[in-house]
Design an enzyme around this catalytic site. Structure first.
Site, PDB file in Angstrom:
ATOM      1  N   ASP A   9      45.849  35.187  44.109  1.00  0.00           N
ATOM      2  CA  ASP A   9      45.681  36.620  43.918  1.00  0.00           C
ATOM      3  C   ASP A   9      47.084  37.245  43.926  1.00  0.00           C
ATOM      4  OD1 ASP A   9      44.484  39.282  44.026  1.00  0.00           O
ATOM      5  OD2 ASP A   9      45.064  39.275  46.148  1.00  0.00           O
ATOM      6  N   MET A  10      47.211  38.436  43.375  1.00  0.00           N
ATOM      7  CA  MET A  10      48.534  39.054  43.301  1.00  0.00           C
ATOM      8  C   MET A  10      48.725  40.142  44.362  1.00  0.00           C
ATOM      9  SD  MET A  10      49.285  39.114  39.193  1.00  0.00           S
ATOM     10  CE  MET A  10      50.873  39.905  39.419  1.00  0.00           C
ATOM     11  N   THR A  43      43.833  37.302  39.236  1.00  0.00           N
ATOM     12  CA  THR A  43      44.070  38.682  39.626  1.00  0.00           C
ATOM     13  C   THR A  43      43.050  39.646  39.051  1.00  0.00           C
ATOM     14  OG1 THR A  43      45.735  40.472  39.485  1.00  0.00           O
ATOM     15  CG2 THR A  43      45.677  38.893  37.667  1.00  0.00           C
ATOM     16  N   LYS A 170      36.503  35.531  39.931  1.00  0.00           N
ATOM     17  CA  LYS A 170      37.670  34.654  39.890  1.00  0.00           C
ATOM     18  C   LYS A 170      37.233  33.194  40.068  1.00  0.00           C
ATOM     19  CE  LYS A 170      40.925  38.090  41.729  1.00  0.00           C
ATOM     20  NZ  LYS A 170      41.942  38.383  42.765  1.00  0.00           N
ATOM     21  N   ASN A 196      37.105  40.413  46.084  1.00  0.00           N
ATOM     22  CA  ASN A 196      37.133  39.778  44.761  1.00  0.00           C
ATOM     23  C   ASN A 196      37.747  38.378  44.802  1.00  0.00           C
ATOM     24  OD1 ASN A 196      39.771  40.668  45.145  1.00  0.00           O
ATOM     25  ND2 ASN A 196      39.987  41.588  43.127  1.00  0.00           N
TER      26      ASN A 196
END
Length: 242
Positions: A9-10, A43, A170, A196
């Site tokens: 993830d970012m 992301t 994701k 998420n």
């Protein structure tokens, strides 16, 4: 664990509070790449806002964008795309607008902050989002949207709601990337901080929650690293990959 792919993830994970990749994280990612480990950005962002980071890290594998709404190669070849019904997006926008929530919507050509097109059907829609510091309002809109069985609801922080087509996550995208590469989810280390990310953290061989993650994420993770401002991603790579 034989980790062959790192899914990151970012925001709140790879990136620190200044939306930058720390030198330590950058160094550990480079070391993983040198061992022929795939590093995949996974992301909620759309391609245009995550690709420069992939370039700066010299990544060459896949990019999972819009919470799994799209899968891209590093050469910007679209491998997979999942779209929301334009009428459903219009309904969500009108509902959020009536409740005075801040909105953003991602179509395939741009991001709409607080605005909408004259005709929703003129665009292809990847994701809808809204946010508020009023928890009661967020709870109300979640209840309203839960009546529609074609929607997948998550968040990227406690103050927002993000919506994709049902079944899109994701994790689902990461499963498809693994098939493309020829590995299994057991060979994946996935790191994240929000709802998420929860499915990919649960399904990965090693699921890593950030020190700043929501409690629900920490509860399902195999390991809790330090925060995004303390190089938590680099520390996890060092522990499980290098």
């Amino acid at each position: 664990m034989d980790i062959k792919l790192i899914a990151l993830d970012m925001d709140g994970t790879l990136l620190n509070s200044e939306e930058a990749v720390s030198d330590f994280n950058r160094e550990k990612i480079a070391q993983a790449l040198a061992k022929d480990v795939h590093v995949v950005l996974s992301t909620g962002r759309w391609l245009n806002s995550c690709y420069p980071y992939a370039e700066s890290l010299t990544l060459s594998s896949f990019l999972i964008t819009c919470n799994g709404g799209e899968i891209w190669t590093f050469e910007k070849e679209l491998k997979e795309r999942h779209l929301l019904d334009p009428e459903r997006v219009k309904l969500m926008w009108e509902l959020a607008n009536d409740m005075e929530l801040r909105t953003w919507m991602i179509s395939t050509d741009r991001i709409w902050y607080g605005t909408a097109p004259d005709n929703f059907s003129d665009r292809e829609w990847l994701k809808f989002g809204c946010d508020s510091y009023d928890g009661d309002k967020l709870e109300t809109i979640v209840k309203e949207l839960s009546h529609y069985d074609d929607l997948e609801l998550t968040n990227s922080m406690l103050t927002n709601i993000e919506v994709n087509p049902k079944g899109v996550s994701k994790a689902s995208a990461l499963n498809n990337v693994c098939k493309e590469i020829g590995i299994s989810m057991d060979n994946v280390m996935a790191a994240g901080d929000s709802l998420n990310d929860i499915k990919m953290i649960q399904e990965a061989g090693v699921g890593v929650a950030m020190g700043n993650a929501q409690e629900a994420i920490k509860n399902v993770a195999d390991y809790v690293t330090v925060t995004n401002n303390q190089h938590g991603v680099g520390k996890a790579i060092e522990k499980f990959v290098l």
